[in-house]
Design a protein around this motif. Structure first.
Motif, PDB file in Angstrom:
ATOM      1  N   ALA A 150      70.865  54.423 151.438  1.00 44.05           N
ATOM      2  CA  ALA A 150      71.105  55.650 152.199  1.00 44.05           C
ATOM      3  C   ALA A 150      71.491  56.780 151.266  1.00 44.05           C
ATOM      4  O   ALA A 150      71.007  57.919 151.397  1.00 44.05           O
ATOM      5  CB  ALA A 150      72.212  55.399 153.226  1.00 44.05           C
ATOM      6  N   PHE A 195      73.815  50.494 160.895  1.00 40.99           N
ATOM      7  CA  PHE A 195      73.359  49.618 159.825  1.00 40.99           C
ATOM      8  C   PHE A 195      74.418  49.461 158.747  1.00 40.99           C
ATOM      9  O   PHE A 195      74.640  48.391 158.217  1.00 40.99           O
ATOM     10  CB  PHE A 195      72.071  50.198 159.224  1.00 40.99           C
ATOM     11  CG  PHE A 195      71.386  49.270 158.273  1.00 40.99           C
ATOM     12  CD1 PHE A 195      70.385  48.416 158.717  1.00 40.99           C
ATOM     13  CD2 PHE A 195      71.729  49.244 156.942  1.00 40.99           C
ATOM     14  CE1 PHE A 195      69.763  47.573 157.850  1.00 40.99           C
ATOM     15  CE2 PHE A 195      71.107  48.395 156.056  1.00 40.99           C
ATOM     16  CZ  PHE A 195      70.116  47.540 156.516  1.00 40.99           C
ATOM     17  N   LEU A 196      75.060  50.610 158.478  1.00 35.77           N
ATOM     18  CA  LEU A 196      76.012  50.581 157.369  1.00 35.77           C
ATOM     19  C   LEU A 196      77.339  49.947 157.755  1.00 35.77           C
ATOM     20  O   LEU A 196      77.961  49.277 156.945  1.00 35.77           O
ATOM     21  CB  LEU A 196      76.254  52.002 156.853  1.00 35.77           C
ATOM     22  CG  LEU A 196      75.077  52.627 156.105  1.00 35.77           C
ATOM     23  CD1 LEU A 196      75.441  54.022 155.641  1.00 35.77           C
ATOM     24  CD2 LEU A 196      74.669  51.784 154.930  1.00 35.77           C
ATOM     25  N   GLN A 248      74.468  43.868 142.054  1.00 35.96           N
ATOM     26  CA  GLN A 248      73.957  42.841 142.960  1.00 35.96           C
ATOM     27  C   GLN A 248      75.147  42.117 143.579  1.00 35.96           C
ATOM     28  O   GLN A 248      75.425  40.970 143.265  1.00 35.96           O
ATOM     29  CB  GLN A 248      73.076  41.858 142.196  1.00 35.96           C
ATOM     30  CG  GLN A 248      71.932  42.516 141.470  1.00 35.96           C
ATOM     31  CD  GLN A 248      70.871  42.988 142.417  1.00 35.96           C
ATOM     32  OE1 GLN A 248      70.693  42.427 143.492  1.00 35.96           O
ATOM     33  NE2 GLN A 248      70.160  44.037 142.043  1.00 35.96           N
ATOM     34  N   GLN A 254      53.507  68.857 170.216  1.00 34.28           N
ATOM     35  CA  GLN A 254      53.556  70.219 169.701  1.00 34.28           C
ATOM     36  C   GLN A 254      52.215  70.648 169.128  1.00 34.28           C
ATOM     37  O   GLN A 254      51.728  71.734 169.391  1.00 34.28           O
ATOM     38  CB  GLN A 254      54.642  70.316 168.623  1.00 34.28           C
ATOM     39  CG  GLN A 254      54.690  71.617 167.872  1.00 34.28           C
ATOM     40  CD  GLN A 254      55.221  72.734 168.760  1.00 34.28           C
ATOM     41  OE1 GLN A 254      55.890  72.487 169.767  1.00 34.28           O
ATOM     42  NE2 GLN A 254      54.888  73.982 168.423  1.00 34.28           N
ATOM     43  N   TRP A 255      51.636  69.795 168.313  1.00 36.15           N
ATOM     44  CA  TRP A 255      50.399  70.188 167.605  1.00 36.15           C
ATOM     45  C   TRP A 255      49.144  69.737 168.332  1.00 36.15           C
ATOM     46  O   TRP A 255      48.061  69.907 167.808  1.00 36.15           O
ATOM     47  CB  TRP A 255      50.392  69.610 166.182  1.00 36.15           C
ATOM     48  CG  TRP A 255      51.561  70.047 165.350  1.00 36.15           C
ATOM     49  CD1 TRP A 255      52.559  69.274 164.892  1.00 36.15           C
ATOM     50  CD2 TRP A 255      51.833  71.363 164.914  1.00 36.15           C
ATOM     51  NE1 TRP A 255      53.460  69.993 164.186  1.00 36.15           N
ATOM     52  CE2 TRP A 255      53.036  71.323 164.195  1.00 36.15           C
ATOM     53  CE3 TRP A 255      51.202  72.634 165.083  1.00 36.15           C
ATOM     54  CZ2 TRP A 255      53.619  72.441 163.613  1.00 36.15           C
ATOM     55  CZ3 TRP A 255      51.780  73.731 164.498  1.00 36.15           C
ATOM     56  CH2 TRP A 255      52.977  73.639 163.769  1.00 36.15           C
ATOM     57  N   ASN A 286      76.322  41.857 148.942  1.00 38.08           N
ATOM     58  CA  ASN A 286      76.787  42.458 150.191  1.00 38.08           C
ATOM     59  C   ASN A 286      75.701  43.365 150.740  1.00 38.08           C
ATOM     60  O   ASN A 286      75.342  44.392 150.155  1.00 38.08           O
ATOM     61  CB  ASN A 286      78.046  43.266 149.898  1.00 38.08           C
ATOM     62  CG  ASN A 286      78.671  43.762 151.175  1.00 38.08           C
ATOM     63  OD1 ASN A 286      77.998  43.847 152.205  1.00 38.08           O
ATOM     64  ND2 ASN A 286      79.937  44.099 151.113  1.00 38.08           N
ATOM     65  N   LEU A 287      75.140  42.970 151.868  1.00 42.10           N
ATOM     66  CA  LEU A 287      73.993  43.681 152.425  1.00 42.10           C
ATOM     67  C   LEU A 287      74.325  45.138 152.693  1.00 42.10           C
ATOM     68  O   LEU A 287      73.522  46.039 152.457  1.00 42.10           O
ATOM     69  CB  LEU A 287      73.563  42.989 153.715  1.00 42.10           C
ATOM     70  CG  LEU A 287      72.241  43.445 154.292  1.00 42.10           C
ATOM     71  CD1 LEU A 287      71.125  43.184 153.303  1.00 42.10           C
ATOM     72  CD2 LEU A 287      71.973  42.741 155.602  1.00 42.10           C
ATOM     73  N   ARG A 288      75.550  45.370 153.124  1.00 46.76           N
ATOM     74  CA  ARG A 288      75.899  46.730 153.508  1.00 46.76           C
ATOM     75  C   ARG A 288      76.013  47.626 152.285  1.00 46.76           C
ATOM     76  O   ARG A 288      75.695  48.808 152.337  1.00 46.76           O
ATOM     77  CB  ARG A 288      77.189  46.734 154.307  1.00 46.76           C
ATOM     78  CG  ARG A 288      76.927  46.214 155.700  1.00 46.76           C
ATOM     79  CD  ARG A 288      78.141  46.270 156.528  1.00 46.76           C
ATOM     80  NE  ARG A 288      79.228  45.540 155.858  1.00 46.76           N
ATOM     81  CZ  ARG A 288      80.507  45.780 156.101  1.00 46.76           C
ATOM     82  NH1 ARG A 288      80.845  46.703 156.951  1.00 46.76           N
ATOM     83  NH2 ARG A 288      81.444  45.091 155.501  1.00 46.76           N
ATOM     84  N   ALA A 334      72.575  48.657 151.534  1.00 50.64           N
ATOM     85  CA  ALA A 334      72.142  49.671 152.496  1.00 50.64           C
ATOM     86  C   ALA A 334      72.764  51.011 152.172  1.00 50.64           C
ATOM     87  O   ALA A 334      72.108  52.058 152.255  1.00 50.64           O
ATOM     88  CB  ALA A 334      72.523  49.227 153.907  1.00 50.64           C
ATOM     89  N   ALA A 335      74.035  50.987 151.740  1.00 50.79           N
ATOM     90  CA  ALA A 335      74.699  52.239 151.401  1.00 50.79           C
ATOM     91  C   ALA A 335      74.017  52.904 150.221  1.00 50.79           C
ATOM     92  O   ALA A 335      73.788  54.122 150.221  1.00 50.79           O
ATOM     93  CB  ALA A 335      76.163  51.951 151.076  1.00 50.79           C
ATOM     94  N   VAL A 375      60.210  76.080 162.269  1.00 48.54           N
ATOM     95  CA  VAL A 375      59.441  75.522 163.366  1.00 48.54           C
ATOM     96  C   VAL A 375      58.488  76.603 163.869  1.00 48.54           C
ATOM     97  O   VAL A 375      58.908  77.670 164.288  1.00 48.54           O
ATOM     98  CB  VAL A 375      60.359  75.060 164.508  1.00 48.54           C
ATOM     99  CG1 VAL A 375      59.532  74.493 165.635  1.00 48.54           C
ATOM    100  CG2 VAL A 375      61.341  74.038 163.973  1.00 48.54           C
ATOM    101  N   ALA A 376      57.228  76.271 163.739  1.00 49.06           N
ATOM    102  CA  ALA A 376      56.261  77.254 164.207  1.00 49.06           C
ATOM    103  C   ALA A 376      56.192  77.213 165.727  1.00 49.06           C
ATOM    104  O   ALA A 376      55.996  76.173 166.322  1.00 49.06           O
ATOM    105  CB  ALA A 376      54.890  76.941 163.599  1.00 49.06           C
ATOM    106  N   GLY A 377      56.420  78.333 166.312  1.00 49.37           N
ATOM    107  CA  GLY A 377      56.368  78.374 167.772  1.00 49.37           C
ATOM    108  C   GLY A 377      54.939  78.648 168.250  1.00 49.37           C
ATOM    109  O   GLY A 377      54.019  78.724 167.457  1.00 49.37           O
ATOM    110  N   HIS A 378      54.802  78.763 169.518  1.00 46.76           N
ATOM    111  CA  HIS A 378      53.488  79.080 170.078  1.00 46.76           C
ATOM    112  C   HIS A 378      53.146  80.517 169.855  1.00 46.76           C
ATOM    113  O   HIS A 378      53.955  81.378 170.145  1.00 46.76           O
ATOM    114  CB  HIS A 378      53.479  78.784 171.604  1.00 46.76           C
ATOM    115  CG  HIS A 378      53.498  77.325 171.899  1.00 46.76           C
ATOM    116  ND1 HIS A 378      52.413  76.502 171.792  1.00 46.76           N
ATOM    117  CD2 HIS A 378      54.521  76.522 172.270  1.00 46.76           C
ATOM    118  CE1 HIS A 378      52.754  75.288 172.083  1.00 46.76           C
ATOM    119  NE2 HIS A 378      54.046  75.257 172.391  1.00 46.76           N
TER     120      HIS A 378
END
Lengths: 681, 107
Positions: free
Chosen positions: A650, B29-30, A638, B59-60, A641-643, A646-647, A678-681
């Motif tokens: 992440a 942000f970081l 604790q 797409q869908w 330090n906000l960053r 955040a780290a 990625v499903a194509g058409h």
């Protein structure tokens, strides 16, 4: 068949307790008085109605003499059991909330509510100027509530509730003047000493459950009756544990020490709780569970020995006390010893008989002592009284009755009951003769110390300031007069005369359905013809007892009627013995050294330092230390330090992502891998 | 060229743009110290996600994705209001918006 709703009997005092306890301080005084008096009166009324309902229809036809005598008291209505549903209901054990009205509880109820009511009336006068008027009466009603529960109880557990409850009420009333340190400590002493007795009672309850599977008195008796093999062994243990409980409640050796101190309470309390009713609960309990004692001769012997030794022990102490209430307190212990002596020789009905008459004359003596103390403005020292008979004639007259009754003079109440006990003891072989002798000698002592009190307080010359002496108000004198009449006539309930026979067994005959035949029942001993055999054994014995009482009176007369130099000379001649008696055999000091001090040491050095500080405190400190240490490390996360937060966030998200997306990492974590495409058409 | 212009933009381009926007938001942000910049980075992340929502919705042929976007925008608007208010309050109280120095809650 309904006799009367029994639950009404405890209900009235309980309602009185609630009303005076909660609203008492805000109510006008006359209303407090009304509530306080109506509660026991209503209870007494219910008991009376129940008694008449049981016995009126049966008329007088039952007195026809027959052999063995049919006293006709086995009313078809008794015992009457009233249950209020089950309390504990498990496979091994079933306990009801149940009340039982039978001959024994009827007698006790009449005493408890009747004498209780009289003492309530007396208290109105006695406590008139007290600040805690409402509090006093709420406690007194609470006591009546628990006492009636105790008496009515149909099983040992309900009885235990009442048993503990009267202990509580007793504690509250002993410590009524709680601003006084001695009163508060006396209350504690009574409570703690009673705990020892209650421990015995509880063990007895557990053993009863374990061995009989029930706590209902009638069921225990039935089980004992079925199997003649129940003798000694566990029954002895149970009976002895019960006796321990009784010794605590009824102030017997070795647990009697709380009763003299209990005199710190208001005097009517001493009369009601510490003389007439509560302290006799032990006797009642032994009588109630008498089947157990009947199956254990050893336990009976213990009861008899405890009773006899307490009787003489307390009587010798009473001889040298100068506080009027203490004399009466030791006298109470001594008389309770008589009752246990009666129980111990299996003459339970004689013990109950003595309980009844004792309730009359001891309540009378205490109340009269209260009247004296009240008139003298709180003076309790006999040495400062004297010559009161002129100024307090009514009190003097009733005290005289009480003194004659307790000394066992014919035809006062004490004569009949004491005689019954001593006779029953005499019949018990050689050891019984010894018990009888102890009892008779105690009778001499009793007579001596009571007449000593009588002479010191009422006769002779005034020895202290007695300025504005006045007789007590009628609210106090009325109960005194009624109790005096009962102390004269109370013993006569034991006699009946029909067709030229005098039968002294009426009372035990009345109790026989509950308590069984007395030891001498088979010989039908006392139904002697009126004209012949006047010099039967019992007559001789009672003449001996009366002569002993007379002797006691004579000794007291010799020493205390005139100038008080003689007792002083005697005390000076035997300083050791006198000091021993005046200091009550140093029993309090003995207990203080042997029990209390080691206990305090143990508490201080072991319980406080080792257990409290070492073990419990150590454990607490250890847990706290671990948490503290972990916190000291974890608090670095604790950082504020906000960053950095955040780290971490992440990084965490990245790790989750890796586990979800990289196949071998998913497999490692046991997750199904997500195959991106990625499903194509 | 016409054929190029008439061709649809491939799906992956949208997603890549979305990822770039999101990553810019994360990095901002970081690394940034100013609270307002951090706040804007959060908005950037949200909008990156929005873009991928819309892409998949297209797409869908599912309208759900677009509804999600509306929700996100609505929440973002509310959050902007509350967040800016907090930022102003913080600035008034502390005289700075540098997150490194807003650490009074630290032990």
């Amino acid at each position: 068949m309904t006799i009367m709703p029994l639950w009404l009997i405890p209900l009235f005092p309980f309602a009185g307790f609630l009303i005076n306890g909660i609203l008492g301080r805000r109510m006008p005084k006359w209303r407090v008085t009304a509530v306080a008096l109506l509660a026991p009166l209503a209870a007494f009324g219910v008991v009376l109605i129940a008694a008449t309902t049981v016995y009126l229809p049966f008329g007088a036809a039952k007195f026809a003499p027959s052999n063995p005598p049919n006293y006709g008291w086995s009313s078809a209505l008794l015992p009457y059991v009233e249950g209020f549903g089950s309390w504990i209901n498990i496979p091994a054990l079933h306990i009801d909330f149940s009340f039982v009205l039978d001959h024994l509880s009827l007698v006790m109820l009449l005493i408890v509510t009747g004498v209780g009511f009289l003492i309530h009336v007396y208290s109105v006068g006695y406590m008139n100027d007290d600040e805690g008027y409402a509090r006093y009466f709420s406690y007194l009603n609470l006591f009546l509530f628990f006492m009636t529960v105790l008496v009515l109880a149909g099983n040992a557990l309900v009885m235990f509730v009442g048993w503990e409850g009267v202990g509580l009420a007793s504690y509250l009333l002993i410590g009524f003047y709680f601003q006084k340190k001695s009163a508060a400590e006396a209350g504690k002493k009574a409570f703690i000493v009673n705990r020892i007795g209650d421990f015995g009672f509880l063990i007895a309850l557990f053993l009863l459950v374990a061995n009989f599977g029930t706590l209902t008195f009638t069921e225990i008796a039935a089980k004992l009756g079925q199997d003649p093999g129940w003798n000694g062994g566990v029954v002895t243990v149970i009976a002895l544990c019960l006796m321990l409980g009784a010794a605590g409640k009824s102030a017997q050796l070795p647990l009697y020490i709380w009763l003299p101190d209990a005199m710190e309470g208001p005097t009517p309390v001493s009369a009601l709780i510490h003389a007439a009713t509560m302290v006799t609960a032990g006797v009642y309990m032994v009588a109630r569970t008498h089947v157990l004692f009947d199956h254990s001769p050893f336990a009976l012997g213990v009861v008899a020995v405890i009773g006899a030794s307490t009787a003489i022990f307390a009587a010798t102490i009473a001889v040298a006390q100068n506080d009027i209430k203490r004399v009466l307190a030791y006298s109470t212990i001594s008389q309770l010893g008589y009752m246990f002596l009666g129980c111990g020789v299996a003459a339970y009905s004689a013990a109950i008989f003595h309980l009844v008459t004792h309730a009359f004359f001891k309540a009378l003596l205490f109340l009269a002592a209260g009247a004296v103390i009240h008139s003298l403005g709180g003076e309790q020292d006999l040495r400062k009284m004297g010559g009161l008979w002129k100024k307090l004639p009514v009190t003097f007259a009733v005290t005289t009755v009480g003194v004659f009754a307790i000394s066992g003079f014919w035809p006062f109440a004490g004569f009949y009951s004491k005689d019954a006990i001593l006779y029953a003891a005499f019949l018990q072989g050689t050891s019984g003769k010894l018990l009888w002798f102890v009892g008779v000698f105690t009778a001499l002592l009793t007579s001596f110390y009571m007449f000593r009190l009588w002479y010191l307080a009422f006769l002779g010359e005034p020895r202290g300031p007695q300025g504005h002496l006045h007789e007590s108000p009628w609210s106090m004198r009325g109960p005194l007069v009624i109790l005096a009449l009962l102390s004269i006539c109370g013993g006569w309930i034991g006699i009946e005369r029909s067709a030229g026979w005098i039968n002294m067994e009426r009372f035990s005959g009345f109790l026989a359905p509950v308590l069984g035949a007395t030891a001498a029942e088979g010989s039908w001993r006392l139904a002697v013809p009126f004209t012949s055999h006047l010099l039967s054994l019992e007559t001789v014995l009672s003449i001996v007892a009366v002569l002993m009482a007379l002797e006691g009176w004579m000794i007291a007369d010799k020493y205390y009627r005139r100038k008080l130099t003689r007792p002083a000379l005697l005390a000076a001649a035997y300083p050791g013995s006198y000091k021993l008696l005046a200091s009550k055999y140093f029993v309090d000091e003995f207990y203080g050294t042997v029990v209390v001090k080691p206990l305090l040491r143990f508490s201080k050095y072991f319980l406080e330092w080792v257990v409290e500080i070492g073990i419990l405190g150590g454990a607490a400190w250890l847990l706290g230390g671990v948490a503290n240490f972990a916190g000291a490390i974890l608090q670095r996360w604790q950082s504020g330090n906000l960053r950095s937060y955040a780290a971490w966030l992440a990084a965490g998200a990245a790790v989750v992502l890796v586990f979800l997306l990289v196949p071998w990492a998913s497999a490692l974590a046991g997750l199904p891998a997500i195959h991106l495409g990625v499903a194509g058409h | 060229m016409s054929s190029f212009l008439s061709q649809e933009v491939p799906l992956s381009w949208y997603l890549i743009l979305s990822a770039i926007l999101f990553s810019l938001g994360v990095v901002g942000f970081l690394v940034k110290r100013n609270l307002i910049t951090i706040f804007m980075s959060i908005e950037l992340m949200l909008n990156g996600v929005n873009l991928s929502f819309v892409t998949f919705a297209h797409q869908w042929h599912a309208v759900k994705g677009q509804i999600f976007v509306f929700f996100v925008m609505m929440v973002a608007a509310a959050e902007a209001a509350v967040g800016l208010a907090i930022i102003i309050a913080v600035f008034r109280a502390r005289g700075t918006l540098a997150v490194d120095r807003i650490d009074r809650m630290k032990l």
